[in-house]
Write a protein that holds these residues in place. Structure first.
Motif, PDB file in Angstrom:
ATOM      1  N   GLY A 249       0.809  -1.211   0.000  1.00  0.00           N
ATOM      2  CA  GLY A 249       0.000   0.000   0.000  1.00  0.00           C
ATOM      3  C   GLY A 249       0.841   1.259   0.000  1.00  0.00           C
ATOM      4  N   LEU A 250       1.949   1.241   0.736  1.00  0.00           N
ATOM      5  CA  LEU A 250       2.819   2.417   0.792  1.00  0.00           C
ATOM      6  C   LEU A 250       3.481   2.685  -0.556  1.00  0.00           C
ATOM      7  N   ARG A 251       3.935   1.632  -1.231  1.00  0.00           N
ATOM      8  CA  ARG A 251       4.576   1.823  -2.542  1.00  0.00           C
ATOM      9  C   ARG A 251       3.576   2.389  -3.541  1.00  0.00           C
ATOM     10  N   ALA A 252       2.362   1.897  -3.511  1.00  0.00           N
ATOM     11  CA  ALA A 252       1.333   2.418  -4.412  1.00  0.00           C
ATOM     12  C   ALA A 252       1.017   3.874  -4.086  1.00  0.00           C
ATOM     13  N   ALA A 253       0.945   4.205  -2.802  1.00  0.00           N
ATOM     14  CA  ALA A 253       0.704   5.591  -2.397  1.00  0.00           C
ATOM     15  C   ALA A 253       1.843   6.497  -2.857  1.00  0.00           C
ATOM     16  N   ALA A 254       3.071   6.011  -2.749  1.00  0.00           N
ATOM     17  CA  ALA A 254       4.223   6.799  -3.176  1.00  0.00           C
ATOM     18  C   ALA A 254       4.174   7.069  -4.681  1.00  0.00           C
ATOM     19  N   ASP A 255       3.763   6.071  -5.442  1.00  0.00           N
ATOM     20  CA  ASP A 255       3.636   6.268  -6.890  1.00  0.00           C
ATOM     21  C   ASP A 255       2.604   7.346  -7.207  1.00  0.00           C
ATOM     22  N   GLU A 256       1.491   7.349  -6.465  1.00  0.00           N
ATOM     23  CA  GLU A 256       0.458   8.364  -6.682  1.00  0.00           C
ATOM     24  C   GLU A 256       0.975   9.754  -6.347  1.00  0.00           C
ATOM     25  N   VAL A 257       1.657   9.882  -5.215  1.00  0.00           N
ATOM     26  CA  VAL A 257       2.190  11.186  -4.805  1.00  0.00           C
ATOM     27  C   VAL A 257       3.170  11.714  -5.846  1.00  0.00           C
ATOM     28  N   ALA A 258       4.055  10.847  -6.325  1.00  0.00           N
ATOM     29  CA  ALA A 258       5.045  11.263  -7.321  1.00  0.00           C
ATOM     30  C   ALA A 258       4.371  11.666  -8.632  1.00  0.00           C
ATOM     31  N   ALA A 259       3.352  10.910  -9.045  1.00  0.00           N
ATOM     32  CA  ALA A 259       2.658  11.219 -10.299  1.00  0.00           C
ATOM     33  C   ALA A 259       1.940  12.561 -10.227  1.00  0.00           C
ATOM     34  N   LEU A 260       1.545  12.963  -9.031  1.00  0.00           N
ATOM     35  CA  LEU A 260       0.836  14.235  -8.846  1.00  0.00           C
ATOM     36  C   LEU A 260       1.767  15.424  -8.652  1.00  0.00           C
ATOM     37  N   GLY A 261       3.077  15.163  -8.593  1.00  0.00           N
ATOM     38  CA  GLY A 261       4.036  16.252  -8.468  1.00  0.00           C
ATOM     39  C   GLY A 261       4.694  16.369  -7.117  1.00  0.00           C
ATOM     40  N   GLY A 262       4.388  15.457  -6.188  1.00  0.00           N
ATOM     41  CA  GLY A 262       4.994  15.494  -4.866  1.00  0.00           C
ATOM     42  C   GLY A 262       6.266  14.675  -4.803  1.00  0.00           C
ATOM     43  N   HIS A 263       6.866  14.672  -3.623  1.00  0.00           N
ATOM     44  CA  HIS A 263       8.129  13.969  -3.408  1.00  0.00           C
ATOM     45  C   HIS A 263       7.935  12.995  -2.248  1.00  0.00           C
ATOM     46  N   PRO A 264       7.721  11.705  -2.547  1.00  0.00           N
ATOM     47  CA  PRO A 264       7.399  10.746  -1.487  1.00  0.00           C
ATOM     48  C   PRO A 264       8.634  10.129  -0.834  1.00  0.00           C
TER      49      PRO A 264
END
Length: 336
Positions: free
Chosen positions: A38-53
């Motif tokens: 779940g954390l890896r998937a969340a990190a991918d979403e954050v990065a795709a939206l322009g954030g830095h996970p």
């Protein structure tokens, strides 16, 4: 400079939805939970939206591990600006069917996990005299319901702990802020993962809201932390105030309705639960932020909009409370 935000319980539900909002802001988002998938998937979403996970696998009941998360966050991104406590665990069952080990585990994660996160955040924020801590609370922290005694007790404890801490910060004249967001029933994956001894599938008590509604409230509270607490959803606000005005009536109402209201007609979930170990270790097990109640969950809350304007909130909540108390009186009239 982008802000640095630590979010516990970030692999699903409210924490996951909040992480996406901060990702859209381009923030540095430290994602904390036990389930790596779940954390890896969340990190991918954050990065795709322009954030830095930054992914941090941790059990919030382990103070040493929580402290290591805070150290890693500041080593990677610099000072933590916002710390959001959102992790929890629970069991759906009557109190006498919850074992001592289960009750302690729920308390360790849901209450002491918030204490541990707050301690690590303050250790860094107090010397700098700035920062914000957001406690993701619940209407059940002010009005308990049947079948969730351990969770309700932990959420009550969070309110008491946070109120004491707030007065200490005020005494110091500290620039560090702490606020609580009291949540309604939310459509998260917990109802698929939770340990349950109910005869039917557990469900949130309607009205149910989508995690994005809760996440927007968390973001707003972090941006405007001077208020003691925020209520999300008219049902949560009305329940809290109805409990203050007519607690005995509400006891009788919940005794009559609280068991059935937390169960669907579906067969209970089979397989593993997440009380002592995560169930989303594998990315294939990731369920995102939503649970299985999309058809009945509200995507927005008029009360949340009003909450940004205190005068309007008072009027709207007052009307909801009057309706709630009147309804409770009708339902409990003549009952034992």
């Amino acid at each position: 400079m982008p802000s640095t935000v630590v979010i516990t319980g970030a692999s699903a539900g409210i924490g996951r939805a909040t992480a996406r909002l901060y990702g859209r802001r381009g923030a540095n988002v430290v994602l904390v939970a036990r389930g790596e998938g779940g954390l890896r998937a969340a990190a991918d979403e954050v990065a795709a939206l322009g954030g830095h996970p930054l992914v941090q696998i941790a059990d919030m009941a382990d103070q040493a591990r929580v402290e290591a998360v805070a150290e890693a966050a500041e080593e990677e991104f610099g000072p933590v600006d916002v710390w959001i406590n959102c992790a929890f665990a629970t069991v759906f069952a009557p109190f006498d069917e919850i074992t001592p080990e289960e009750f302690r585990r729920i308390t360790d994660v849901t209450y002491l996990g918030f204490v541990n996160g707050t301690r690590s955040a303050l250790r860094r924020m107090l010397p700098r005299d700035r920062g914000t801590i957001v406690q993701v609370g619940s209407a059940l922290g002010e009005r308990s319901i049947p079948l969730q005694s351990a969770y309700c007790g932990a959420k009550h404890a969070i309110n008491g702990f946070t109120s004491a801490l707030r007065t200490e910060l005020l005494h110091r004249g500290s620039g560090v802020h702490v606020t609580v967001v009291q949540m309604p029933a939310v459509n998260t994956p917990q109802f698929e993962w939770v340990r349950s001894r109910l005869s039917k599938h557990p469900m949130p008590v309607p009205p149910i809201y989508q995690p994005e509604v809760a996440a927007r409230a968390v973001l707003y509270a972090a941006d405007h932390p001077r208020r003691k607490q925020y209520y999300v959803g008219a049902g949560a606000a009305a329940t809290i105030w109805a409990n203050r005005l007519a607690p005995a009536l509400l006891d009788r109402y919940l005794a009559r309705t609280g068991f059935d209201a937390q169960q669907t007609d579906r067969i209970p979930p089979a397989g593993l639960d997440n009380l002592f170990a995560p169930v989303d270790q594998d990315p294939a097990a990731d369920q995102g932020s939503h649970g299985s109640f999309d058809d009945s969950a509200h995507p927005r809350s008029w009360q949340q909009t009003l909450a940004r304007h205190p005068a309007a909130t008072a009027l709207g909540t007052g009307a909801a409370v009057v309706g709630a108390v009147s309804g409770i009186r009708r339902l409990t009239s003549g009952s034992a």
